[in-house]
Structure formats: C-alpha cells, structure tokens
Design a protein around this motif. Structure first.
Motif, short mmCIF file in Angstrom:
data_model
loop_
_atom_site.label_atom_id
_atom_site.label_comp_id
_atom_site.label_asym_id
_atom_site.label_seq_id
_atom_site.Cartn_x
_atom_site.Cartn_y
_atom_site.Cartn_z
N LYS A 7 52.44 68.53 -37.27
CA LYS A 7 53.88 68.71 -37.46
C LYS A 7 54.30 68.32 -38.88
N GLU A 8 53.90 67.12 -39.31
CA GLU A 8 54.24 66.67 -40.67
C GLU A 8 53.54 67.51 -41.73
N ALA A 9 52.32 67.92 -41.45
CA ALA A 9 51.58 68.76 -42.40
C ALA A 9 52.34 70.06 -42.65
N LEU A 10 52.83 70.67 -41.58
CA LEU A 10 53.58 71.93 -41.72
C LEU A 10 54.86 71.73 -42.53
N ILE A 11 55.52 70.60 -42.35
CA ILE A 11 56.74 70.31 -43.12
C ILE A 11 56.42 70.28 -44.61
N TRP A 12 55.31 69.60 -44.96
CA TRP A 12 54.96 69.50 -46.37
C TRP A 12 54.41 70.80 -46.94
N LEU A 13 53.72 71.55 -46.13
CA LEU A 13 53.23 72.85 -46.61
C LEU A 13 54.39 73.80 -46.89
N SER A 14 55.46 73.67 -46.14
CA SER A 14 56.62 74.53 -46.34
C SER A 14 57.36 74.21 -47.65
N LYS A 15 57.07 73.09 -48.27
CA LYS A 15 57.73 72.70 -49.52
C LYS A 15 57.06 73.32 -50.75
N ILE A 16 55.99 74.04 -50.53
CA ILE A 16 55.26 74.63 -51.66
C ILE A 16 55.78 76.06 -51.86
N PRO A 17 56.48 76.31 -52.95
CA PRO A 17 57.11 77.62 -53.14
C PRO A 17 56.12 78.71 -53.57
N GLN A 18 56.52 79.92 -53.26
CA GLN A 18 55.74 81.09 -53.67
C GLN A 18 55.65 81.11 -55.19
N GLY A 19 54.50 81.53 -55.68
CA GLY A 19 54.29 81.60 -57.12
C GLY A 19 53.61 80.37 -57.70
N THR A 20 53.44 79.34 -56.89
CA THR A 20 52.73 78.15 -57.36
C THR A 20 51.25 78.28 -57.02
N PRO A 21 50.40 77.56 -57.74
CA PRO A 21 48.95 77.74 -57.54
C PRO A 21 48.45 77.53 -56.10
N ASN A 22 49.06 76.63 -55.36
CA ASN A 22 48.56 76.35 -54.01
C ASN A 22 49.31 77.10 -52.91
N TYR A 23 50.18 78.00 -53.27
CA TYR A 23 50.99 78.69 -52.26
C TYR A 23 50.13 79.45 -51.26
N GLU A 24 49.17 80.23 -51.75
CA GLU A 24 48.35 81.04 -50.84
C GLU A 24 47.53 80.16 -49.89
N LYS A 25 46.96 79.09 -50.42
CA LYS A 25 46.20 78.16 -49.57
C LYS A 25 47.12 77.50 -48.55
N ALA A 26 48.32 77.13 -48.99
CA ALA A 26 49.28 76.50 -48.08
C ALA A 26 49.70 77.46 -46.98
N LYS A 27 49.89 78.70 -47.34
CA LYS A 27 50.27 79.72 -46.36
C LYS A 27 49.15 79.94 -45.34
N GLU A 28 47.92 80.05 -45.84
CA GLU A 28 46.76 80.24 -44.95
C GLU A 28 46.58 79.02 -44.05
N LEU A 29 46.70 77.84 -44.61
CA LEU A 29 46.56 76.62 -43.83
C LEU A 29 47.63 76.51 -42.77
N SER A 30 48.86 76.86 -43.11
CA SER A 30 49.96 76.87 -42.12
C SER A 30 49.62 77.77 -40.95
N GLY A 31 49.04 78.91 -41.24
CA GLY A 31 48.65 79.84 -40.19
C GLY A 31 47.58 79.29 -39.26
N LYS A 32 46.72 78.43 -39.78
CA LYS A 32 45.66 77.84 -38.97
C LYS A 32 46.16 76.67 -38.12
N LEU A 33 47.30 76.12 -38.50
CA LEU A 33 47.85 75.00 -37.73
C LEU A 33 48.66 75.56 -36.59
#
Length: 180
Positions: free
Chosen positions: A154-180
C-alpha cells in the motif's frame, strides 16, 4: 491376494502369489509430490524478489574535493563492491557532518536499505524528496522499494505514484505498480 499359476522347468505346476498394488500409498506419495511442486512455484527460490528485480544498480562515483574525498572514495569502493555494511559505516559519519549533501544522502540511504534499516533510510530519502535535489524522484522510488522490501504494498504504491512521467524511473515505477 490372488495367485498366478506358472510351470517350472520340469513341467510341474507351481503357484506364485501376486500382491495387489497398494494404490493408497501411490495416492499419498503423488499428493506429496504435487504439493512440493506447487510450493516450489509459489516460493520460487530461483526468482529474485521485487526489491532485487527493481532496485537501481548504479555505481557510486565521487567527484568531491577536499579532505572528505579520500574517505568518500573508500566508501564508494566498498559500495561498488557490494560491501554495504562497511560503506554504510563510513557514509554515516560523513552524513552526520554534512546531511545537506544530496549525493551522500542518496547513497547513504541505499546502504541503509541494503542493511535492513528501511525506516532510517526513509527518513533520509524523504528529506531528499522534499527538497529540490536532482535525486528527488530517485528518492521517491527508493522509498517505495524500502516499503516493498518490508512487504508493505500500500505505501509502496503511494510512493510510486509520486514519480511523474518523463523522469528516469517512471517506466520502472509504472511496471512495478502493475506487479503490486
């Protein structure tokens, strides 16, 4: 028990008892095998966890000048070789004397996570996220990873959602969110 009739070499008739197969034991052993196989696929020891899969493996490089450069160079060597415990000890001393250094804060927090000190790491990372450092969204990503390491999706998803599109980790954050 049934009997089967065979003839000996002399032509005499001989009875040889034949045991019936004990299907109950086959069912039990088959069930045990199925449970073990399913357990291996669920546990999957050959598969690394989400934290290990999504952690960013950057090498620490030091471009500092002055008397702390030698100390940080040693910390970077330890960090890059995977000795996070020894690197943390050195970086902790340096961090205490210079907590505003974003590079030091970032790598120090990663050594804390690697040493299972996630709460302490989040304290450092949240300061980075709240500031205007180049590590702002890397910090948010690692806060999420620290929660993943503790199985707090739950907390991980909250923090992953704070990473905006266009930043270096956005794609990894999006993929990781999908796995959670």
């Amino acid at each position: 028990m049934t009997q089967n009739i065979h003839f000996s070499e002399e032509g005499k008739q001989a009875e040889i008892p034949i045991k019936k197969a004990n299907y109950k034991s086959y069912i039990i052993w088959g069930s045990v095998a199925v449970v073990l196989i399913i357990s291996l696929f669920i546990w999957a020891p050959w598969s690394s966890g989400l934290y290990n899969k999504f952690a960013i493996s950057k090498q620490m490089s030091v471009t500092e000048r002055g008397e702390s450069a030698g100390v940080l160079t040693k910390a970077a060597e330890l960090y890059n070789s995977g000795d996070y415990t020894a690197a943390r000890k050195i970086m902790q001393t340096e961090y205490m004397s210079n907590p505003q250094d974003p590079l030091l804060s970032y790598y120090f927090s990663i050594t804390l996570i690697k040493n299972s000190q996630e709460h302490e790491a989040r304290t450092v990372l949240k300061k980075l996220y709240e500031g205007e450092s180049a590590f702002k969204y890397d910090a948010a990503y690692y806060v999420a990873l620290s929660y993943i390491k503790q199985d707090n999706k739950k907390e991980a998803l909250i923090w992953l959602s704070k990473i905006p599109q266009g930043t270096p980790n956005y794609e990894k954050a999006k993929e990781l969110s999908g796995k959670l």
